[in-house]
Design an enzyme around this catalytic site. Structure first.
Site: not given
Ligand code: GDP
Ligand code: MN
Length: 387
Positions: A101, A189
Site C-alpha cells: 500500500y 493512493e
C-alpha cells in the site's frame, strides 16, 4: 474531483508511475477486443467511484476471450454500493507475489504532506491502521523541502517490504509524490501496489482525488469532467457551488454549516424519517442561495417534505426569512417547506415567516419540532402519492 481507476492510472503514467497496459470498454465486445489486445490472462475491473470492487465481484481475472466476455457481461450493469457500472477496465493481469500500500495526502494538522507505506496492502488500510498501526510506515514531507531519493529509500526500508521490491518501490513513491504535488492532487493512493513474480513493481489500483481549486491551471482536466459519473442532483448542486450529497430518503434538508446539516440528518432519523440529501448552504442564506438550494432539492423525485434548518449568525434571521420568502417566489416547490430559524434575530425572522405561512410553508421554533413536522408531512405526501 475523484478520478475513476483508469483515469487515475493514466494520470500516474504521465508521471512515470508504472501501471499495467489496458483499455476501457463499455460493452462485452469492446472488452474482448481490449483483452485480445492486452494479451491473456487479463483482469476485468468495474469502473465506479467507490472502492471495495474486488469484494463486490467487480474485479475478475479471465484466461481467454470467452472468460473475458463472461466477466465483462456480468460486471457491466452491476451495481456496487449504488453505483451502476457503465465501463470496465481490461488490463493484462499481473502475477502478484506481494500486495503493498502507498499513498500521499495532506496532513492538515501537521501542515505537511503525509506519505503512508505498508507491506500489508490489498486490504482496507483503515483496518490495518486499527489492528496493526506499526505495519504502516508514515513519512511527513515538508512541501518546501520536497522528497529526496535518499528519503524515499529510507522510508521504504522502514516499511518491511520484500528486499527485491525495495528499489522499485522507492522509485515508484518518488514519482507518486511528483504526481501528487505537480499533478495538484489532494490524494493519491495505490492499493494494491504489487510486486510481481518477475520482480517488477506496478500500481494495480489507483485512487486519485484532484484538488478542484487548482483546476484553473489544468485545462487538460476537462476530459475528466465529461466522464465523471455523478448523480444529476450532485452535478446541479456543484454548478451552483453547494455542498450536496444525495441520499435515499424523502425529507430534503437544507442547513447552514456542515455540522448543523449533519445534526439535522440525525434528528430526522431520530423521529423516524429518512433524509433525501445532505445540503450545506454555508454561511450566507441569501435569497439567491436559498433558491439554488430549493431548486437542487426539487430535482429529487423522492422528496416529500423539505426541512430548512438555519442558525442565523452574521446572516441575521430577517435576512434569512426574506431569502426564503423570495426564493419561494422563484422556485416551483415539489413539497411543503418546514423552517426552523434560530440564532441572531430569529424572532424577527419568524415574524416574517408567520406572515407567509400556508400549507406549503410552516415555521417551527425548535429543530426537533421542525423535524417531526417535516417527517409527518413527508409520510402524508408519500401516502397521497403527490409529486
Ligand atoms: P478495489 O477492491 O476496488 O480496491 O479494487 P482493486 O483494484 O484493488 O482490485 C481488487 C483486488 O483484485 C486486488 O487486491 C488484487 O488482489 C486483485 N487484482 C487486481 N488486479 C489484478 C491483477 O492484475 N492480477 C491479479 N492476479 N489480481 C489482481
Ligand atoms: Mn484497491
Amino acid at each position: 474531483m475523484d478520478l475513476l481507476e483508469h483515469q487515475g492510472k493514466a494520470y500516474f503514467a504521465r508521471f512515470g508511475v508504472p501501471v499495467s497496459t489496458g483499455a476501457v470498454a463499455a460493452t462485452a465486445d469492446e472488452a474482448v477486443a481490449a483483452a485480445d489486445a492486452a494479451g491473456y490472462p487479463v483482469v476485468v475491473k468495474a469502473q465506479v467511484h467507490v472502492g471495495g470492487r474486488g469484494k463486490a465481484g467487480g474485479v475478475r481475472v479471465a484466461g481467454d476471450g470467452d472468460e473475458a466476455r463472461r466477466a465483462a457481461s456480468e460486471i457491466l450493469g452491476m451495481s456496487i454500493s449504488g453505483h451502476v457500472v457503465r465501463a470496465v477496465l481490461v488490463e493484462r493481469a499481473s502475477d502478484i507475489a506481494a500486495e503493498y500500500y502507498a499513498s500521499f495526502t495532506l496532513d492538515r494538522s501537521a501542515k505537511l504532506h503525509l506519505g503512508l507505506l505498508s507491506a500489508r496492502g490489498g486490504v482496507d488500510i483503515e483496518q490495518v491502521a486499527a489492528e496493526a498501526p506499526a505495519a504502516i510506515a508514515r513519512l511527513h514531507v515538508d512541501p518546501v523541502d520536497g522528497l529526496s531519493d535518499e528519503e524515499c529509500r529510507a522510508w521504504v526500508a522502514r516499511a518491511g517490504l520484500a528486499p527485491e521490491a525495495e528499489d522499485g518501490v522507492a522509485a515508484l513513491v518518488g514519482r507518486l509524490y511528483r504526481c501528487y504535488v505537480d499533478g495538484d492532487a489532494d490524494l493519491v493512493e495505490v492499493n494494491p501496489l504489487a510486486l510481481t513474480g518477475g520482480g517488477d513493481v506496478v500500481a494495480l489500483d489507483a485512487k486519485v482525488t484532484l484538488d478542484d481549486n487548482a483546476a484553473f491551471r489544468h485545462p487538460e482536466w476537462e476530459e475528466f469532467l465529461g466522464t465523471e459519473v455523478v448523480d444529476d442532483r450532485e452535478r446541479l448542486a456543484r454548478e451552483k457551488g453547494l455542498q450536496y450529497v444525495g441520499l435515499d430518503g424523502t425529507v430534503g434538508i437544507i442547513a447552514n454549516g456542515a455540522g448543523l446539516a449533519m445534526s439535522t440528518l440525525d434528528v430526522v432519523n431520530q423521529v423516524g424519517g429518512d433524509a433525501a440529501n445532505f445540503l450545506d448552504i454555508g454561511g450566507g442564506a441569501s435569497a439567491a442561495v436559498m433558491a439554488n438550494a430549493l431548486e437542487v432539492i426539487s430535482t429529487d423525485d423522492n422528496v416529500r417534505a423539505i426541512l430548512v434548518n438555519v442558525f442565523g449568525g452574521i446572516t441575521r434571521g430577517e435576512e434569512v426569512a426574506n431569502g426564503i420568502v423570495e426564493a419561494l417566489g422563484r422556485v416551483q416547490l415539489v413539497a411543503p417547506l418546514v423552517v426552523r430559524l434560530d440564532g441572531t434575530n430569529a424572532a424577527e425572522g419568524r415574524a416574517i415567516l408567520a406572515g407567509h405561512e400556508s400549507d406549503r410553508l410552516v415555521s417551527r421554533a425548535t429543530m426537533l419540532d421542525a423535524a417531526r413536522t417535516a417527517v409527518e408531512l413527508a409520510a402524508a405526501g408519500a401516502g397521497g402519492g403527490e409529486g
